[in-house]
Design a protein around this motif. Structure first.
Motif, PDB file in Angstrom:
ATOM      1  N   CYS A 281       8.772   0.839  23.643  1.00  0.00           N
ATOM      2  CA  CYS A 281       9.275  -0.053  24.703  1.00  0.00           C
ATOM      3  C   CYS A 281      10.421   0.602  25.458  1.00  0.00           C
ATOM      4  N   ASN A 282      11.321   1.236  24.734  1.00  0.00           N
ATOM      5  CA  ASN A 282      12.443   1.923  25.373  1.00  0.00           C
ATOM      6  C   ASN A 282      11.960   3.064  26.274  1.00  0.00           C
ATOM      7  N   ALA A 283      10.917   3.772  25.847  1.00  0.00           N
ATOM      8  CA  ALA A 283      10.366   4.865  26.660  1.00  0.00           C
ATOM      9  C   ALA A 283       9.772   4.330  27.957  1.00  0.00           C
TER      10      ALA A 283
ATOM     11  N   ALA B 220       0.864  -1.176   0.000  1.00  0.00           N
ATOM     12  CA  ALA B 220       0.000   0.000   0.000  1.00  0.00           C
ATOM     13  C   ALA B 220       0.908   1.236   0.000  1.00  0.00           C
ATOM     14  N   PRO B 221       0.601   2.235  -0.814  1.00  0.00           N
ATOM     15  CA  PRO B 221       1.495   3.382  -0.944  1.00  0.00           C
ATOM     16  C   PRO B 221       1.495   4.328   0.259  1.00  0.00           C
ATOM     17  N   GLU B 222       0.523   4.185   1.127  1.00  0.00           N
ATOM     18  CA  GLU B 222       0.356   5.141   2.212  1.00  0.00           C
ATOM     19  C   GLU B 222       1.414   4.990   3.300  1.00  0.00           C
ATOM     20  N   VAL B 223       1.933   6.128   3.735  1.00  0.00           N
ATOM     21  CA  VAL B 223       2.863   6.179   4.864  1.00  0.00           C
ATOM     22  C   VAL B 223       2.096   6.821   6.009  1.00  0.00           C
ATOM     23  N   VAL B 224       1.935   6.094   7.106  1.00  0.00           N
ATOM     24  CA  VAL B 224       1.170   6.592   8.243  1.00  0.00           C
ATOM     25  C   VAL B 224       2.038   7.559   9.040  1.00  0.00           C
ATOM     26  N   SER B 225       1.454   8.700   9.388  1.00  0.00           N
ATOM     27  CA  SER B 225       2.202   9.684  10.168  1.00  0.00           C
ATOM     28  C   SER B 225       1.386  10.152  11.365  1.00  0.00           C
ATOM     29  N   VAL B 226       2.095  10.682  12.343  1.00  0.00           N
ATOM     30  CA  VAL B 226       1.495  11.244  13.549  1.00  0.00           C
ATOM     31  C   VAL B 226       2.127  12.605  13.792  1.00  0.00           C
ATOM     32  N   THR B 227       1.508  13.374  14.674  1.00  0.00           N
ATOM     33  CA  THR B 227       2.064  14.683  15.016  1.00  0.00           C
ATOM     34  C   THR B 227       2.933  14.556  16.262  1.00  0.00           C
ATOM     35  N   PRO B 228       3.860  15.469  16.436  1.00  0.00           N
ATOM     36  CA  PRO B 228       4.732  15.412  17.609  1.00  0.00           C
ATOM     37  C   PRO B 228       3.990  15.623  18.923  1.00  0.00           C
ATOM     38  N   SER B 229       2.788  16.187  18.872  1.00  0.00           N
ATOM     39  CA  SER B 229       2.037  16.457  20.099  1.00  0.00           C
ATOM     40  C   SER B 229       1.166  15.289  20.558  1.00  0.00           C
ATOM     41  N   GLN B 230       1.031  14.267  19.721  1.00  0.00           N
ATOM     42  CA  GLN B 230       0.249  13.108  20.124  1.00  0.00           C
ATOM     43  C   GLN B 230       0.980  12.351  21.234  1.00  0.00           C
ATOM     44  N   THR B 231       0.210  11.584  22.004  1.00  0.00           N
ATOM     45  CA  THR B 231       0.813  10.808  23.081  1.00  0.00           C
ATOM     46  C   THR B 231       1.194   9.422  22.586  1.00  0.00           C
ATOM     47  N   MET B 232       2.074   8.784  23.343  1.00  0.00           N
ATOM     48  CA  MET B 232       2.502   7.439  22.972  1.00  0.00           C
ATOM     49  C   MET B 232       1.317   6.485  22.938  1.00  0.00           C
ATOM     50  N   VAL B 233       0.406   6.583  23.889  1.00  0.00           N
ATOM     51  CA  VAL B 233      -0.735   5.671  23.908  1.00  0.00           C
ATOM     52  C   VAL B 233      -1.626   5.880  22.674  1.00  0.00           C
TER      53      VAL B 233
ATOM     54  N   HIS C 299      11.083   5.575  31.393  1.00  0.00           N
ATOM     55  CA  HIS C 299      10.221   6.517  32.105  1.00  0.00           C
ATOM     56  C   HIS C 299       9.102   5.854  32.910  1.00  0.00           C
ATOM     57  N   GLY C 300       8.970   4.535  32.798  1.00  0.00           N
ATOM     58  CA  GLY C 300       7.953   3.823  33.568  1.00  0.00           C
ATOM     59  C   GLY C 300       6.541   4.206  33.191  1.00  0.00           C
ATOM     60  N   THR C 301       5.702   4.372  34.206  1.00  0.00           N
ATOM     61  CA  THR C 301       4.276   4.620  33.980  1.00  0.00           C
ATOM     62  C   THR C 301       3.980   5.987  33.378  1.00  0.00           C
ATOM     63  N   LYS C 302       4.938   6.874  33.339  1.00  0.00           N
ATOM     64  CA  LYS C 302       4.755   8.194  32.719  1.00  0.00           C
ATOM     65  C   LYS C 302       4.787   8.109  31.193  1.00  0.00           C
ATOM     66  N   ALA C 303       5.434   7.068  30.659  1.00  0.00           N
ATOM     67  CA  ALA C 303       5.666   6.959  29.214  1.00  0.00           C
ATOM     68  C   ALA C 303       4.404   7.015  28.357  1.00  0.00           C
ATOM     69  N   PRO C 304       3.333   6.299  28.697  1.00  0.00           N
ATOM     70  CA  PRO C 304       2.165   6.314  27.803  1.00  0.00           C
ATOM     71  C   PRO C 304       1.585   7.701  27.540  1.00  0.00           C
TER      72      PRO C 304
ATOM     73  N   ARG D 201       4.593  12.886  25.100  1.00  0.00           N
ATOM     74  CA  ARG D 201       4.387  13.327  23.718  1.00  0.00           C
ATOM     75  C   ARG D 201       5.381  12.619  22.803  1.00  0.00           C
ATOM     76  N   VAL D 202       4.938  12.381  21.590  1.00  0.00           N
ATOM     77  CA  VAL D 202       5.778  11.724  20.586  1.00  0.00           C
ATOM     78  C   VAL D 202       7.105  12.462  20.423  1.00  0.00           C
ATOM     79  N   ALA D 203       7.071  13.787  20.450  1.00  0.00           N
ATOM     80  CA  ALA D 203       8.295  14.592  20.283  1.00  0.00           C
ATOM     81  C   ALA D 203       9.356  14.244  21.321  1.00  0.00           C
ATOM     82  N   GLU D 204       8.932  13.764  22.488  1.00  0.00           N
ATOM     83  CA  GLU D 204       9.867  13.440  23.563  1.00  0.00           C
ATOM     84  C   GLU D 204      10.520  12.073  23.395  1.00  0.00           C
ATOM     85  N   ILE D 205       9.894  11.194  22.631  1.00  0.00           N
ATOM     86  CA  ILE D 205      10.403   9.815  22.557  1.00  0.00           C
ATOM     87  C   ILE D 205      10.737   9.348  21.137  1.00  0.00           C
ATOM     88  N   MET D 206      10.495  10.191  20.149  1.00  0.00           N
ATOM     89  CA  MET D 206      10.723   9.783  18.754  1.00  0.00           C
ATOM     90  C   MET D 206      12.212   9.618  18.448  1.00  0.00           C
ATOM     91  N   ASN D 207      12.468   8.907  17.385  1.00  0.00           N
ATOM     92  CA  ASN D 207      13.823   8.700  16.883  1.00  0.00           C
ATOM     93  C   ASN D 207      14.106   9.798  15.859  1.00  0.00           C
TER      94      ASN D 207
END
Length: 146
Positions: free
Chosen positions: A57-59, A11-24, A63-68, A71-77
């Motif tokens: 998983c690394n987050a 499928a040609p689609e690349v799924v993206s998210v915003t940096p402000s979304q949460t990990m959960v 960071h434990g229970t705070k990780a979910p 924000r994506v910006a805090e844990i992204m590669n």
């Protein structure tokens, strides 16, 4: 085999998210779309980084229970692995091995045109091996000739 040939079967689609979304939120997106990797962007075509199941998983490990709720910006590669549409399969395999990643963004110039996963590479390599095996079998058996 070239990367562009692998992309034709996906499928040609690349799924993206915003940096402000949460990990959960991203994990729910993973489950809903049966994926394990997204591009992080502020607008279409932008790439600030990526987020994979491994990053999540690394987050949690760090960071434990705070990780979910982080924000994506805090844990992204931010060190994004890329290849071109004209790269050969062994070259992409080398990138994955060297970078210890299961996903590589496919770019054409500065435009993201797809994602190649380790599963995609295994699938296509297996198809090549099975085809070669059948050709050798036909040769040895003296069949398959016109």
């Amino acid at each position: 085999m070239l990367v562009c040939q692998i992309l034709k079967s996906k499928a040609p689609e690349v799924v993206s998210v915003t940096p402000s979304q949460t990990m959960v939120e991203v994990l729910r997106l993973f489950r809903e779309n049966n994926i394990g990797f997204v591009v992080v962007s502020r607008f279409p075509g932008d790439c600030m980084g990526t987020l994979s199941e491994r990053d999540c998983c690394n987050a949690v490990a760090e960071h434990g229970t705070k990780a979910p709720l982080m924000r994506v910006a805090e844990i992204m590669n931010r060190g994004v692995a890329t290849c071109s549409t004209q790269d050969l399969l062994p070259s992409v395999m080398a990138i994955m091995t060297e970078r210890r990643t299961r996903h590589v963004l496919v770019v054409d110039g500065r435009t993201i045109v797809g994602v190649v996963s380790i599963g995609d590479l295994v699938k296509h390599r297996l198809e090549e091996l099975m085809t070669n095996e059948q050709v050798l079998y036909d040769y040895i058996a003296g069949t398959g000739y016109h």
